[in-house]
Design a protein around this motif. Structure first.
Motif, PDB file in Angstrom:
ATOM      1  N   PRO A  97       0.834  -1.214   0.000  1.00 30.74           N
ATOM      2  CA  PRO A  97       0.000   0.000   0.000  1.00 30.74           C
ATOM      3  C   PRO A  97       0.863   1.257   0.000  1.00 30.74           C
ATOM      4  O   PRO A  97       1.979   1.263   0.527  1.00 30.74           O
ATOM      5  N   ASP A  98       0.336   2.339  -0.598  1.00 32.48           N
ATOM      6  CA  ASP A  98       1.093   3.599  -0.607  1.00 32.48           C
ATOM      7  C   ASP A  98       0.699   4.530   0.535  1.00 32.48           C
ATOM      8  O   ASP A  98       1.216   5.635   0.638  1.00 32.48           O
ATOM      9  N   ASP A  99      -0.211   4.103   1.405  1.00 31.44           N
ATOM     10  CA  ASP A  99      -0.584   4.875   2.583  1.00 31.44           C
ATOM     11  C   ASP A  99       0.493   4.687   3.651  1.00 31.44           C
ATOM     12  O   ASP A  99       0.723   3.553   4.104  1.00 31.44           O
ATOM     13  N   TYR A 132      -1.620  -6.322  -0.962  1.00 28.65           N
ATOM     14  CA  TYR A 132      -1.768  -6.088   0.478  1.00 28.65           C
ATOM     15  C   TYR A 132      -3.206  -6.290   0.924  1.00 28.65           C
ATOM     16  O   TYR A 132      -3.485  -6.955   1.928  1.00 28.65           O
ATOM     17  N   ASN A 133      -4.150  -5.702   0.194  1.00 27.91           N
ATOM     18  CA  ASN A 133      -5.560  -5.917   0.506  1.00 27.91           C
ATOM     19  C   ASN A 133      -6.373  -5.802  -0.777  1.00 27.91           C
ATOM     20  O   ASN A 133      -5.826  -5.629  -1.870  1.00 27.91           O
ATOM     21  N   ASP A 134      -7.672  -5.898  -0.655  1.00 27.26           N
ATOM     22  CA  ASP A 134      -8.523  -5.882  -1.846  1.00 27.26           C
ATOM     23  C   ASP A 134      -8.496  -4.541  -2.554  1.00 27.26           C
ATOM     24  O   ASP A 134      -8.604  -4.480  -3.785  1.00 27.26           O
ATOM     25  N   ASP A 135      -8.370  -3.445  -1.822  1.00 28.88           N
ATOM     26  CA  ASP A 135      -8.295  -2.135  -2.469  1.00 28.88           C
ATOM     27  C   ASP A 135      -7.067  -2.047  -3.367  1.00 28.88           C
ATOM     28  O   ASP A 135      -7.139  -1.567  -4.502  1.00 28.88           O
ATOM     29  N   VAL A 136      -5.938  -2.524  -2.862  1.00 26.58           N
ATOM     30  CA  VAL A 136      -4.720  -2.536  -3.680  1.00 26.58           C
ATOM     31  C   VAL A 136      -4.889  -3.486  -4.858  1.00 26.58           C
ATOM     32  O   VAL A 136      -4.458  -3.187  -5.982  1.00 26.58           O
ATOM     33  N   ALA A 137      -5.539  -4.614  -4.635  1.00 24.07           N
ATOM     34  CA  ALA A 137      -5.762  -5.573  -5.724  1.00 24.07           C
ATOM     35  C   ALA A 137      -6.641  -4.969  -6.815  1.00 24.07           C
ATOM     36  O   ALA A 137      -6.397  -5.195  -8.012  1.00 24.07           O
ATOM     37  N   ILE A 195       9.162 -10.175  -5.431  1.00 22.68           N
ATOM     38  CA  ILE A 195       9.449  -8.768  -5.685  1.00 22.68           C
ATOM     39  C   ILE A 195       8.486  -7.941  -4.840  1.00 22.68           C
ATOM     40  O   ILE A 195       7.306  -8.273  -4.717  1.00 22.68           O
ATOM     41  N   MET A 196       8.964  -6.855  -4.267  1.00 23.48           N
ATOM     42  CA  MET A 196       8.105  -6.009  -3.442  1.00 23.48           C
ATOM     43  C   MET A 196       8.077  -4.608  -4.014  1.00 23.48           C
ATOM     44  O   MET A 196       9.130  -3.975  -4.168  1.00 23.48           O
ATOM     45  N   SER A 197       6.880  -4.125  -4.354  1.00 24.56           N
ATOM     46  CA  SER A 197       6.735  -2.785  -4.915  1.00 24.56           C
ATOM     47  C   SER A 197       5.513  -2.103  -4.319  1.00 24.56           C
ATOM     48  O   SER A 197       4.470  -2.742  -4.134  1.00 24.56           O
ATOM     49  N   THR A 198       5.657  -0.814  -4.021  1.00 23.83           N
ATOM     50  CA  THR A 198       4.498  -0.022  -3.606  1.00 23.83           C
ATOM     51  C   THR A 198       3.633   0.252  -4.818  1.00 23.83           C
ATOM     52  O   THR A 198       4.133   0.615  -5.884  1.00 23.83           O
ATOM     53  N   LEU A 199       2.339   0.046  -4.665  1.00 28.21           N
ATOM     54  CA  LEU A 199       1.423   0.237  -5.789  1.00 28.21           C
ATOM     55  C   LEU A 199       0.553   1.460  -5.535  1.00 28.21           C
ATOM     56  O   LEU A 199      -0.295   1.454  -4.635  1.00 28.21           O
ATOM     57  N   PRO A 200       0.717   2.546  -6.298  1.00 31.01           N
ATOM     58  CA  PRO A 200      -0.125   3.738  -6.123  1.00 31.01           C
ATOM     59  C   PRO A 200      -1.577   3.436  -6.456  1.00 31.01           C
ATOM     60  O   PRO A 200      -1.877   2.593  -7.310  1.00 31.01           O
ATOM     61  N   MET A 201      -2.482   4.135  -5.783  1.00 31.13           N
ATOM     62  CA  MET A 201      -3.919   3.939  -6.008  1.00 31.13           C
ATOM     63  C   MET A 201      -4.388   4.850  -7.136  1.00 31.13           C
ATOM     64  O   MET A 201      -5.333   5.629  -6.992  1.00 31.13           O
ATOM     65  N   LEU A 205      -4.604  -2.721  -8.832  1.00 30.77           N
ATOM     66  CA  LEU A 205      -3.731  -3.551  -9.664  1.00 30.77           C
ATOM     67  C   LEU A 205      -4.470  -4.045 -10.909  1.00 30.77           C
ATOM     68  O   LEU A 205      -3.937  -3.990 -12.034  1.00 30.77           O
ATOM     69  N   LEU A 206      -5.696  -4.516 -10.735  1.00 29.51           N
ATOM     70  CA  LEU A 206      -6.489  -4.976 -11.873  1.00 29.51           C
ATOM     71  C   LEU A 206      -6.752  -3.834 -12.857  1.00 29.51           C
ATOM     72  O   LEU A 206      -6.740  -4.030 -14.078  1.00 29.51           O
ATOM     73  N   ALA A 207      -6.984  -2.630 -12.325  1.00 28.81           N
ATOM     74  CA  ALA A 207      -7.195  -1.472 -13.202  1.00 28.81           C
ATOM     75  C   ALA A 207      -5.934  -1.166 -13.994  1.00 28.81           C
ATOM     76  O   ALA A 207      -5.996  -0.864 -15.203  1.00 28.81           O
ATOM     77  N   GLY A 208      -4.772  -1.245 -13.346  1.00 27.39           N
ATOM     78  CA  GLY A 208      -3.515  -1.028 -14.057  1.00 27.39           C
ATOM     79  C   GLY A 208      -3.285  -2.074 -15.130  1.00 27.39           C
ATOM     80  O   GLY A 208      -2.771  -1.756 -16.218  1.00 27.39           O
ATOM     81  N   MET A 209      -3.652  -3.309 -14.852  1.00 26.60           N
ATOM     82  CA  MET A 209      -3.513  -4.381 -15.851  1.00 26.60           C
ATOM     83  C   MET A 209      -4.393  -4.108 -17.064  1.00 26.60           C
ATOM     84  O   MET A 209      -3.965  -4.271 -18.212  1.00 26.60           O
ATOM     85  N   ARG A 210      -5.633  -3.695 -16.812  1.00 27.08           N
ATOM     86  CA  ARG A 210      -6.538  -3.403 -17.934  1.00 27.08           C
ATOM     87  C   ARG A 210      -5.976  -2.281 -18.805  1.00 27.08           C
ATOM     88  O   ARG A 210      -6.111  -2.305 -20.038  1.00 27.08           O
ATOM     89  N   ALA A 211      -5.343  -1.292 -18.176  1.00 27.18           N
ATOM     90  CA  ALA A 211      -4.759  -0.187 -18.944  1.00 27.18           C
ATOM     91  C   ALA A 211      -3.650  -0.667 -19.872  1.00 27.18           C
ATOM     92  O   ALA A 211      -3.382  -0.042 -20.904  1.00 27.18           O
ATOM     93  N   LEU A 212      -3.029  -1.797 -19.527  1.00 25.56           N
ATOM     94  CA  LEU A 212      -1.962  -2.361 -20.362  1.00 25.56           C
ATOM     95  C   LEU A 212      -2.482  -3.441 -21.310  1.00 25.56           C
ATOM     96  O   LEU A 212      -1.703  -4.057 -22.044  1.00 25.56           O
ATOM     97  N   GLY A 213      -3.792  -3.677 -21.266  1.00 21.81           N
ATOM     98  CA  GLY A 213      -4.356  -4.725 -22.110  1.00 21.81           C
ATOM     99  C   GLY A 213      -4.123  -6.117 -21.559  1.00 21.81           C
ATOM    100  O   GLY A 213      -4.201  -7.106 -22.302  1.00 21.81           O
ATOM    101  N   LEU A 214      -3.860  -6.228 -20.277  1.00 26.09           N
ATOM    102  CA  LEU A 214      -3.598  -7.512 -19.631  1.00 26.09           C
ATOM    103  C   LEU A 214      -4.828  -7.947 -18.839  1.00 26.09           C
ATOM    104  O   LEU A 214      -5.675  -7.128 -18.474  1.00 26.09           O
TER     105      LEU A 214
END
Length: 333
Positions: free
Chosen positions: A191-193, A248-253, A220-226, A256-265
């Motif tokens: 989480p980025d909080d 980390y939690n469902d909000d982060v997940a 791999i460990m990376s902070t994921l911005p919301m 993550l799914l939104a970022g994947m869709r933006a990449l066509g994944l």
């Protein structure tokens, strides 16, 4: 006629005695349920009927002085964002404690040195529970305040909810699930909080332990911005390094799914995703989100029952989390 509003006055035992036509001593004995008093049952019923009709309620400070404690239980919470999981835990704990005649009060403790000492002097609670173990100094301040029912009582292994199943156990369970599905290269989305930084690291450590036990490289460990575009950048950095992610939690997940869709994944074909907390939105995600659910209501009930056992002088057991944390399997992983 005066335009001033009338001040509502608390109904006292004096009012009950006057209305019932009885002495203040007799009414006090009945209202306080004083033992060893020979008061006829009809008189007791008369006092209680009048008290109920007038809306009499005991005055808490006076009751505290008489008994040496209040009818209050305090949950000391860390400075975390409070989501639905914590709300369920607190609601159920309040119900169980309420049935036993205690009122639950929550207090967010940000770590100030004298914050808890001020709280004890104001409330004099009957029992206290902390999501994190109390420091020796905090325990001493509670002892001086006369608070005997304190959980956890010290810092033995397995009693710190913030580093056991509340954090590390969830990360381990996420990683074990993904490893069981055949994934050998994992990532952890943190989480980025800033308030959640320690919890995020704890869950990532749990995932790393699972990987080490399976003979796999650390995740791999990376902070994921919301934010979708920034989340997409993080996902892009994982393309050749990971096939599955412990969020980390469902909000982060969901980010993550939104970022994947933006990449066509899409999950799980391009990247499997597992969250934590099983928030209501998890089942409506596209694809529906696999997650780790915590039966937080049952957790709250068990904590409350442990506090009640401590009040009775027992030695309550707090190692109860593993059986109420489990994976809810959906399409994302």
């Amino acid at each position: 006629m005066s335009d001033k509003k009338k001040t509502t006055r608390r109904v006292t035992s004096v009012d009950v005695a006057r209305e019932a036509g009885l002495s203040r001593a007799t009414v006090s004995f009945v209202l306080n349920n004083t033992p060893n008093q020979s008061i006829p049952q009809a008189t007791r019923e008369r006092v209680l009927e009048v008290a109920a009709r007038l809306g009499y309620t005991p005055y808490a400070p006076a009751r505290t002085l008489r008994s040496g404690r209040s009818d209050v239980a305090v949950f000391v919470l860390p400075d975390w964002p409070q989501g639905h999981t914590m709300a369920d835990l607190i609601d159920r704990a309040a119900q169980v404690l309420g049935e036993a005649g205690l009122t639950l009060v929550t207090h967010v403790h940000a770590g100030e040195d004298d914050g808890l000492a001020r709280l004890w002097s104001a409330l004099t609670p009957a029992a206290v529970f902390g999501m994190r173990p109390f420091t020796p100094q905090e325990l001493e301040s509670m002892r001086r305040a006369g608070i005997s029912a304190v959980l956890p009582p010290s810092q033995p292994s397995g009693h710190d909810l913030s580093t056991s199943f509340w954090i590390k156990g969830i990360g381990r369970l996420q990683a074990e699930y993904l490893i069981g599905k055949g994934h050998t290269r994992l990532a952890c989305a943190l989480p980025d909080d800033p308030r959640l930084a320690a919890l995020g690291r704890g869950r990532a450590e749990g995932a790393a332990q699972a990987c080490a036990d399976a003979g796999l490289p650390a995740p791999i460990m990376s902070t994921l911005p919301m934010e979708t575009a920034a989340a997409a950048d993080v996902v892009a950095s994982w393309r050749d390094a990971a096939t599955a992610v412990c969020a980390y939690n469902d909000d982060v997940a969901l980010a993550l799914l939104a970022g994947m869709r933006a990449l066509g994944l899409a999950a799980p074909g391009d990247l499997a995703v597992i969250g934590a907390d099983d928030i209501p939105a998890a089942r409506f995600a596209v694809p529906a989100l696999t997650t780790v659910a915590q039966e937080s209501g049952e957790m709250g009930a068990r904590i409350a029952r442990a506090l009640l056992a401590a009040l009775e002088g027992g030695s309550p057991e707090l190692d109860f989390l593993p059986d109420i944390v489990h994976v809810v399997e959906r399409e994302s992983a």
